[in-house]
Design an enzyme around this catalytic site. Sequence first.
Site, PDB file in Angstrom:
ATOM      1  CB  CYS A 130      -0.950  -0.005   1.184  1.00 32.93           C
ATOM      2  SG  CYS A 130      -0.183  -0.440   2.762  1.00 32.93           S
ATOM      3  CG  HIS A 242      -0.824   4.037   4.573  1.00 33.12           C
ATOM      4  ND1 HIS A 242      -1.449   3.740   5.762  1.00 33.12           N
ATOM      5  CD2 HIS A 242      -0.400   2.846   4.052  1.00 33.12           C
ATOM      6  CE1 HIS A 242      -1.410   2.432   5.956  1.00 33.12           C
ATOM      7  NE2 HIS A 242      -0.788   1.868   4.945  1.00 33.12           N
TER       8      HIS A 242
END
Length: 339
Positions: A130, A242
Amino acid sequence: MGYKIAVVGATGNVGREMLNTLAERNFPAEEVFALASSRSIGRTISYGDDDLIVQDAARFDFAQIDIALFAAGSTTAKNLAPKVAEAGCVVIDNSSYWRMEPGIPLIVPEVNGEALAGYAKKNIIANPNCSTIQMVMALKPLHNLQPIKRVIVSTYQAVSGAGRAAMDELFNQTRGIYVNDLPTKEQFTKQIAFNVIPHIDEFMDDGATREEWKMTAETRKILDPDIAVHATCVRVPVFVGHSEAINIEFEMPVTVEEARKALKAFPGVSVVDYRRDEGYVTPHEVAGEDNVFISRIRKDPSIPNALSLWCVGDNLRKGAALNAVQIAELLVSDYLPKK
């Protein structure tokens, strides 16, 4: 008529998001199957306006399926994916197991979609980490401007990247602290509530963690083997999204204006970069968004030919489920027989 799709690990965070994304993007699916381990058999899970009954992945007949999206971890990917691929079903795997395997394409469609051409050698396609996905989305348009020599990145990674139990641990620790309960640690090595943990995945002999190694190795495989990458990966008490502080050294100068223009023009990237209060994007704002967001683009005066920027993305969307579905979309548009 459309394609038959299976989602393996459909009851987890990423599996659920894969089903949501398939439905939202009107993927040309004739039928969708939700698969998981035996302990989830019979549960219902949403797919658009429909409910799917969860079936046992270990006993499922994949010969009837065109594409299987795997969100079930490395052990399942190792043991089940080759059998599924041999049955004639194309596997798109979200785990780390196949990413660095020779002959397995590691794909971010906007960045290296052309590498998908080799998928039929093993019928397995790897979805990157990711944090790597959102970083290479930022790097690719800049690498097109001038070759990148070196990247220094510090990540601030949401707990959802560690699974649903990790999200529960953050919630329970936070709630417990307000009522004077001692926080219990099960998913993380340190208390995650009101804290940050500079440790994601296991430590390696050189002192780096595997998450940091993944960002280095995967970026080189996806973008350019000559780019040097040094990462520090940190878990933060955020549920979804994130963030990354990225410092980029180029072979030749790149101005802030050139970088901003290239990033704005790149598909899947949004630039929100105003030099004032609230003129940047935070993880709270990107939850549920498909794009990667770039802010704080500025020159690094400490070394020649360098820029710094702030990069934020929903790790369950573009960082996992969306990227896998985009790979499937590219497969059906350019490679698989039309249905």
